[in-house]
Write an enzyme that holds these catalytic residues in place. Structure first.
Site, PDB file in Angstrom:
ATOM      1  N   CYS A  77       0.708  -1.221  -0.034  1.00  0.00           N
ATOM      2  CA  CYS A  77       0.053  -0.032  -0.081  1.00  0.00           C
ATOM      3  C   CYS A  77       0.818   1.239   0.103  1.00  0.00           C
ATOM      4  CB  CYS A  77      -0.886   0.117   1.290  1.00  0.00           C
ATOM      5  SG  CYS A  77      -2.148   1.310   1.411  1.00  0.00           S
ATOM      6  N   ARG A 135      -0.086   4.484   2.933  1.00  0.00           N
ATOM      7  CA  ARG A 135      -0.086   4.269   4.367  1.00  0.00           C
ATOM      8  C   ARG A 135       0.189   5.534   5.375  1.00  0.00           C
ATOM      9  NH1 ARG A 135       4.234  -0.394   4.523  1.00  0.00           N
ATOM     10  NH2 ARG A 135       4.685  -0.028   2.762  1.00  0.00           N
ATOM     11  N   TRP A 161      -9.270   5.470  -0.023  1.00  0.00           N
ATOM     12  CA  TRP A 161      -9.999   6.211  -1.362  1.00  0.00           C
ATOM     13  C   TRP A 161      -9.053   5.540  -2.458  1.00  0.00           C
ATOM     14  CZ3 TRP A 161      -8.543   9.526   2.764  1.00  0.00           C
ATOM     15  CH2 TRP A 161      -7.035   9.987   2.593  1.00  0.00           C
ATOM     16  N   GLU A 211      -5.336   3.088 -10.159  1.00  0.00           N
ATOM     17  CA  GLU A 211      -6.054   1.765  -9.992  1.00  0.00           C
ATOM     18  C   GLU A 211      -6.885   1.791 -11.033  1.00  0.00           C
ATOM     19  OE1 GLU A 211      -6.503   2.852  -5.580  1.00  0.00           O
ATOM     20  OE2 GLU A 211      -6.113   0.655  -5.825  1.00  0.00           O
TER      21      GLU A 211
HETATM   22  N1  ARG Z   1      -6.849  -1.535  -6.821  1.00  0.00           N
HETATM   23  C1  ARG Z   1      -8.323  -2.116  -6.190  1.00  0.00           C
HETATM   24  C2  ARG Z   1      -9.004  -1.742  -7.196  1.00  0.00           C
HETATM   25  O1  ARG Z   1      -8.545  -0.984  -8.185  1.00  0.00           O
HETATM   26  C3  ARG Z   1      -8.304  -1.490  -4.925  1.00  0.00           C
HETATM   27  C4  ARG Z   1      -7.415  -1.786  -3.889  1.00  0.00           C
HETATM   28  C5  ARG Z   1      -7.385  -0.758  -2.712  1.00  0.00           C
HETATM   29  N2  ARG Z   1      -7.287   0.384  -2.854  1.00  0.00           N
HETATM   30  C6  ARG Z   1      -7.276   1.438  -2.338  1.00  0.00           C
HETATM   31  N3  ARG Z   1      -7.017   2.868  -2.922  1.00  0.00           N
HETATM   32  N4  ARG Z   1      -7.423   1.479  -1.084  1.00  0.00           N
HETATM   33  O2  ARG Z   1     -10.397  -1.636  -6.925  1.00  0.00           O
END
Ligand code: ARG
Length: 359
Positions: free
Chosen positions: A65, A68, A235, A240
């Site tokens: 992560c 953090r 968030w 991602e």
């Molecule tokens: N990578 C995952 C997604 O695209 C989520 C993982 C957690 N991500 C976060 N920003 N807390 O759905």
């Protein structure tokens, strides 16, 4: 007597209590109490502040992560007393509402009863909000990552909708009972329609994504106790969604369509059409979330925040652990400091762990 459990409990109590500036006397008393509890019941119960701080430590120790820095600002919702699937589902709805907060996302975790010899709660969903994927004769409709789970939901009686972004139901299982399905109310998942600040044609792609990532299939391990149902959220970092969920070839695979709408030469890779399309898709994701007032962070800011996290941890005398391959963002990684240094991927507890798929 479970000596391993006792050892894990001791290790946790000592580090947790020291971080919270408790006295040696408090530590000794608590360890004595836990020893008795394990001797007579085979397990022990955490106090509220122990799960709260334990869940935070687990986030701090999450080597994959990048977010953090904010480990200390997570809100713990203690729902260990809940017994039925229905109650658990209602608590999940409450968590979603609290965390979503109209777009000003608040990191939170809901902790349900931990695993024991006679109790095992699982939420089958990978995330509380995810889009269905349907294997059709001519290919996959929706999110390919959800195909197996979607099949399972249909087997369990869920009515497929055959859209590209169908929110899946919540599936909860207690012990060996048949899992129960709950369709989320339509207004529970906050969603963002993706459009581009300059390319008007972008909205014709009709892309969207949910505002909040709620991981619901990992187990939270604190002091030898395993919380197998403990959904948590932060968030999103833009990449991602823009560089993985909507871009990966085995996910929504949108780059070829975006590149062709940008009128790029997709015949030759040296035009860097993929890279150009990727940048515009990621601009669109960040722009749309920002304009809708939904919390999101770009990967450059996230890397800077991670840098600050590293500094703070070092100041506090804790070695920073990390998984380099996961920490580097999936676009322009070498523009962040993370790319240019090694990280030790040591597993420190408390932590969040993958657990076997229940289906
Ligand atoms: N990578 C995952 C997604 O695209 C989520 C993982 C957690 N991500 C976060 N920003 N807390 O759905």
């Amino acid at each position: 007597m479970d000596t391993n459990l006792l050892q894990e409990a001791k290790d946790f109590i000592i580090s947790c209590y020291q971080e919270l500036n408790k006295t040696q006397n408090e530590i000794d008393k608590r360890i004595e109490e836990i020893t008795k509890q394990i001797n007579s019941t085979g397990s022990y119960e955490h106090t509220l502040f122990e799960i709260d701080h334990g869940a935070k430590m687990a986030w701090r120790n999450s080597n994959r992560c990048i977010g953090r820095l904010f480990w200390d600002q997570m809100h713990t919702i203690d729902m260990r007393h809940l017994k039925t699937e229905e109650e658990i589902y209602q608590a999940i709805l409450k968590h979603m509402e609290y965390a979503t907060n109209g777009g000003r996302i608040r990191p939170a975790i809901t902790v349900f009863e931990p695993q024991t010899d006679h109790k095992h709660i699982r939420i089958w969903n990978h995330q509380l909000i995810r889009y269905a994927g349907y294997q059709l004769e001519n290919g996959i409709l929706g999110d390919p990552a959800s195909v197996e789970f979607t099949k399972k939901c249909i087997e369990l009686g869920w009515e497929p909708k055959y859209g590209k972004f169908d929110v899946l139901p919540i599936v909860i299982q207690i012990n060996d009972n048949p899992p129960k399905l709950y369709e989320l109310p339509e207004d529970a998942p906050l969603e963002v329609d993706i459009r581009h600040p300059e390319y008007e044609w972008f909205e014709d792609l009709q892309l969207k994504w949910h505002g909040v990532p709620f991981i619901s299939d990992m187990s939270l391990e604190i002091g030898g106790i395993r919380y197998t149902a403990a959904p948590f959220n932060g968030w999103y970092m833009g990449t991602e969604i823009g560089a993985r969920n909507l871009a990966d070839e085995d996910r929504y695979n949108m780059l070829p369509q975006i590149a062709s709408l940008m009128e790029l030469d997709t015949k030759s890779s040296i035009s860097l059409w993929k890279d150009k399309a990727l940048v515009e898709l990621n601009i669109a994701v960040l722009h749309s979330f920002r304009e809708d007032g939904v919390s999101i962070v770009d990967h450059h800011t996230a890397a800077q925040q991670f840098n600050k996290f590293e500094e703070k941890e070092t100041e506090n005398g804790r070695p920073v652990t990390g998984n380099w391959a996961w920490l580097i963002p999936p676009m322009s990684p070498a523009t962040t400091h993370i790319f240019h240094k090694p990280y030790k991927n040591d597993i420190v507890k408390p932590n969040y762990f993958y657990q076997p798929r229940p289906y």
